[in-house]
Design an enzyme around this catalytic site. Structure first.
Site, PDB file in Angstrom:
ATOM      1  N   ASP A 105     -34.830  29.580  -0.314  1.00 17.43           N
ATOM      2  CA  ASP A 105     -33.967  28.474   0.126  1.00 17.43           C
ATOM      3  C   ASP A 105     -32.507  28.745  -0.227  1.00 17.43           C
ATOM      4  O   ASP A 105     -32.193  29.646  -1.034  1.00 17.43           O
ATOM      5  CB  ASP A 105     -34.450  27.185  -0.564  1.00 17.43           C
ATOM      6  N   ASP A 152     -35.212  20.197   8.040  1.00 13.38           N
ATOM      7  CA  ASP A 152     -35.846  19.317   7.056  1.00 13.38           C
ATOM      8  C   ASP A 152     -36.425  18.080   7.715  1.00 13.38           C
ATOM      9  O   ASP A 152     -37.148  17.319   7.075  1.00 13.38           O
ATOM     10  CB  ASP A 152     -34.827  18.890   5.985  1.00 13.38           C
TER      11      ASP A 152
HETATM   12  C1  GLA Z   1     -34.296  22.081   0.965  1.00 13.07           C
HETATM   13  C2  GLA Z   1     -35.410  22.554   1.874  1.00 13.07           C
HETATM   14  C3  GLA Z   1     -36.605  21.630   1.712  1.00 13.07           C
HETATM   15  C4  GLA Z   1     -37.055  21.639   0.275  1.00 13.07           C
HETATM   16  C5  GLA Z   1     -35.900  21.254  -0.636  1.00 13.07           C
HETATM   17  C6  GLA Z   1     -36.243  21.450  -2.097  1.00 13.07           C
HETATM   18  O1  GLA Z   1     -33.800  20.851   1.377  1.00 13.07           O
HETATM   19  O2  GLA Z   1     -34.984  22.619   3.192  1.00 13.07           O
HETATM   20  O3  GLA Z   1     -37.655  22.051   2.553  1.00 13.07           O
HETATM   21  O4  GLA Z   1     -37.539  22.912  -0.056  1.00 13.07           O
HETATM   22  O5  GLA Z   1     -34.748  22.033  -0.369  1.00 13.07           O
HETATM   23  O6  GLA Z   1     -35.205  21.126  -2.926  1.00 13.07           O
END
Ligand code: GLA
Length: 709
Positions: A449, A514
């Site tokens: 990420d 997300d």
């Molecule tokens: C980002 C990712 C999510 C999740 C969060 C965790 O927003 O896109 O899928 O993994 O971080 O903090």
């Protein structure tokens, strides 16, 4: 070495001709395939332009890299200088090499400014994707500052009047916008230090009549995960150009003697079959030339991801329950998301401390992984290596390891700073930590990420450093992949903010957004699908009440949207009632049955009306296909139109079957579609006449499976 002043490259459906008769190469032709013995000189004569009154008496071509030295008055492809000198670069072609029929390398130099340039251009014959880079070399002792070096500049006929480009934001990425070209410059600049949510580095130039199914269109994509600048310019004389390259901060690239800067790759494609031709070409290219053969041969396992199920509320009890539920419904990979490492009880702390949190996992991750693997699933782990929270042991020990501009206040995003990857000790620390985790545990997958933009990108030497940061990121991932070749990696950046061909060369899957809201996902996934095939598109069934939009959507719709990507779930399964669990199991079972088709077929998108989304995936042999119709709501009439099954073989015969949902969402339930059962229809009528769709409730879906008889 070629002896003619033209470079001619042919693919299966397009040809490209570069005119090298002038001082620098220029695009003479790029479009529908020409015959092998085409005479480029003929095109050159036909292309001769008159000189307008009051204009330069010499024709100033749009070369692959137009320069100030050439006197080009549009967007130049190069901006360099040596303390204010050597800015007017004017190269002459030294050599044209064609190592094979598909590739040309054109070397040029400017003896006066003492710089050389190398253009590499490759036309991949099956997909017809053209990959181009430009390299600039400093040929003298004195430093050369590079402010801009576009990957290429393509002169394009003004008949391609419509610019289709991307907008977006967090949780609503890849939104397409169509505008008319105008005299002047359409520019998109990205200074976010990652590919970005709002400016995906891709665009299309289409004829005004062009749609998904027909018409001529060019696609362009810059395969780069840092900053970028994209432009479409219509010159005052009516000519047009497209240019893409890396956006550089002041002084970011300063070349010493014999040093060089090479642009990222721009991937171009011409289609005569509308936007679907563009996506089919890019999908083929990604499948055959960006993803590894190993990845292509392995079926994509269905994910269970813990994020929207638990957020930071990790406990062995809750996780054990989820592992059992996930395995029971049919998950094949269990991904432990954010919250497993030291100090990480919320998003205020812990990034950088890549050690297992002992208060939650007293015996490490071993017992959890054992439960996962003994339930028949692979185990995946979330990491965000480029980041550090000020509240972390790593930051307390090394406050100087972050990117920052001396004399300014470093601004946090999501309570975190970005580590300076131009420091060798930073990437060594991260390699050591991740390598240790991968060695200690049976981890098949990393979700990598990157949850903030990079602004104030100053490194420890005081230099702007997004270029170095991006290259060092690629290098770190590559080093880990070499050490652990069986570990797959997902590229995530607060959803889809790092999705591009650059990062995809080092990873296996993209986290698209997300937002798990199935309705929003339709347009997000549609936008992404122009450049990326379904198998790299992470797509999860989320909770009934979408956590980001608050919208309530039923399991049939949520499942159908996730079904057409690399499918997964991201939900607390204890919230599901018995009927939903049954539907979920059915959906995952169906996906397993059809994923070989979804992950290899040809995608066709088409539009029936403004209140629905329609697309199909057709096998290469046209012997089977899946078609989806989703009514998004607000349709002002009773009857949706006839559903046309684009992409089928017109000379074949087919059977239609509704495979999803098990019970159609119609106002008064009767077996409204029983009349098509077991009947045989010709490809011709399905393709030209189509099927009258039933009256559907808003937010409902139908998936058809079509099989050749
Ligand atoms: C980002 C990712 C999510 C999740 C969060 C965790 O927003 O896109 O899928 O993994 O971080 O903090």
């Amino acid at each position: 070495m070629t002896t003619t002043p033209y470079v001619v490259l042919h693919g299966s459906s397009s040809s490209l001709i570069l005119d090298c008769t002038g001082n620098a190469p220029a695009m003479l032709y790029w479009g529908t395939k020409l015959s092998a013995n085409v005479d480029p000189g003929m095109l050159s004569i036909l292309a001769k332009r008159q000189i307008a009154n009051g204009a330069a008496t010499e024709d100033l071509s749009i070369t692959l890299c137009p320069t100030d030295g050439e006197g080009f008055m549009g967007q130049t492809g190069l901006r360099v200088h040596r303390n204010g000198q050597s800015w007017g670069v004017y190269t002459q072609i030294d050599a044209i090499e064609q190592p094979d029929a598909q590739r040309a390398i054109i070397r040029s130099s400017d003896k006066n400014s003492r710089v050389s340039m190398v253009h590499e251009i490759h036309l991949e014959p099956e997909s017809n994707v053209v990959s181009t880079t430009t390299k600039i070399i400093n040929d003298c002792e004195q430093e050369l500052t590079v402010d801009w070096c576009a990957a290429a500049t393509f002169g394009i006929s003004p008949q391609y009047s419509d610019v289709i480009s991307y907008e977006g934001r967090w949780a609503k990425e890849f939104q397409l916008r169509r505008q008319k070209q105008f005299v002047g410059t359409h520019v998109k600049e990205n200074r976010k230090g990652r590919t970005s949510h709002d400016s995906f580095p891709g665009l299309l130039l289409a004829e005004s009549q062009c749609d998904d199914l027909s018409g001529q269109v060019y696609g362009f994509h810059l395969g780069w995960s840092g900053n970028h600048r994209l432009c479409v310019e219509q010159l005052y004389d009516g000519r047009a150009l497209v240019q893409m390259g890396e956006l550089l901060f002041p002084g970011e690239i300063i070349l010493g003697a014999n040093e060089s800067y090479e642009s990222p790759i721009i991937y171009g494609l011409h289609s005569q079959t509308g936007l679907n031709g563009i996506s089919q070409g890019y999908h083929q290219f990604v499948r055959n030339h960006i993803l590894s053969t190993k990845q292509q041969q392995k079926e994509r396992p269905i994910h269970f991801n813990t994020w929207e199920a638990l957020y930071f509320e990790h406990s062995m009890e809750a996780l054990s329950k989820l592992v059992k539920q996930a395995a029971d419904v049919g998950a094949e990979r269990f991904v432990l998301d954010d919250g497993w490492f030291r100090h990480r009880r919320n998003d205020d702390a812990g990034l950088g401390d890549w050690y297992v949190e002992e208060s939650i996992y007293p015996e490490g991750l071993g017992p959890l992984i054992e439960e996962v693997t003994s339930s028949g699933m692979e185990f995946g782990l979330w990491v965000e290596p480029e980041m550090v929270n000020p509240d972390s042991d790593l930051y307390r020990q090394h406050p100087d390891w972050i990117l920052q501009v001396p004399g300014t206040k470093p601004v946090e995003f999501r309570n975190q700073f970005v580590l300076d990857f131009s420091r060798e000790e930073v990437t060594s620390y991260l390699f050591e930590r991740i390598d240790a985790l991968l060695k200690e545990y049976d981890i098949a997958y990393l979700k990598w990420d990157m949850n903030r933009d990079i602004h104030q990108p100053g490194n420890h030497l005081g230099r702007a450093s997004v270029n170095a940061q991006t290259l060092a990121l690629y290098k770190l991932i590559e080093r880990l992949r070499t050490a652990h070749p069986d570990v797959e990696i997902e590229s995530c950046a607060s959803g889809g903010a790092r999705a591009d061909f650059g990062i995809l060369r080092y990873t296996d899957r993209l986290w698209t957004s997300d937002s798990n809201d199935a309705l929003d996902r339709l347009s997000i996934q549609q936008g992404l699908s122009l450049f990326f095939p379904p198998e790299v598109m992470g797509s999860h069934i989320g909770p009934k009440f979408c956590h980001i939009t608050g919208r309530q959507l039923d399991i049939d719709l949520r499942a159908s949207t996730a079904f057409f990507g690399h499918m997964g779930m991201e939900v607390n399964l204890s919230e599901f009632d018995e009927a939903e669990v049954i539907q979920l199991k059915n959906a995952l079972k169906l996906h397993k049955k059809f994923r070989p088709l979804i992950h290899s077929g040809n995608l066709v998108r088409f539009k029936l009306n403004d209140y629905s989304h329609s697309f199909g995936v057709i096998s290469e042999a046209q012997d089977q296909a899946l078609y989806s119709y989703t009514e998004t709501g607000g349709y002002p009439k009773h009857l949706p139109g006839q559903y046309i099954f684009h992409g089928l073989d017109e000379s074949a015969e087919y059977r239609l079957e509704i495979i999803w949902p098990s019970k159609l969402k119609v106002p008064i339930y009767k077996d409204v579609m029983d009349h098509i059962k077991d009947k045989v229809f010709s490809g011709e009528v399905l393709r030209h006449f189509g099927l009258q769709l039933p009256i559907l409730m808003p937010e409902s879906v139908i998936i058809f499976h079509v099989t050749r008889v």
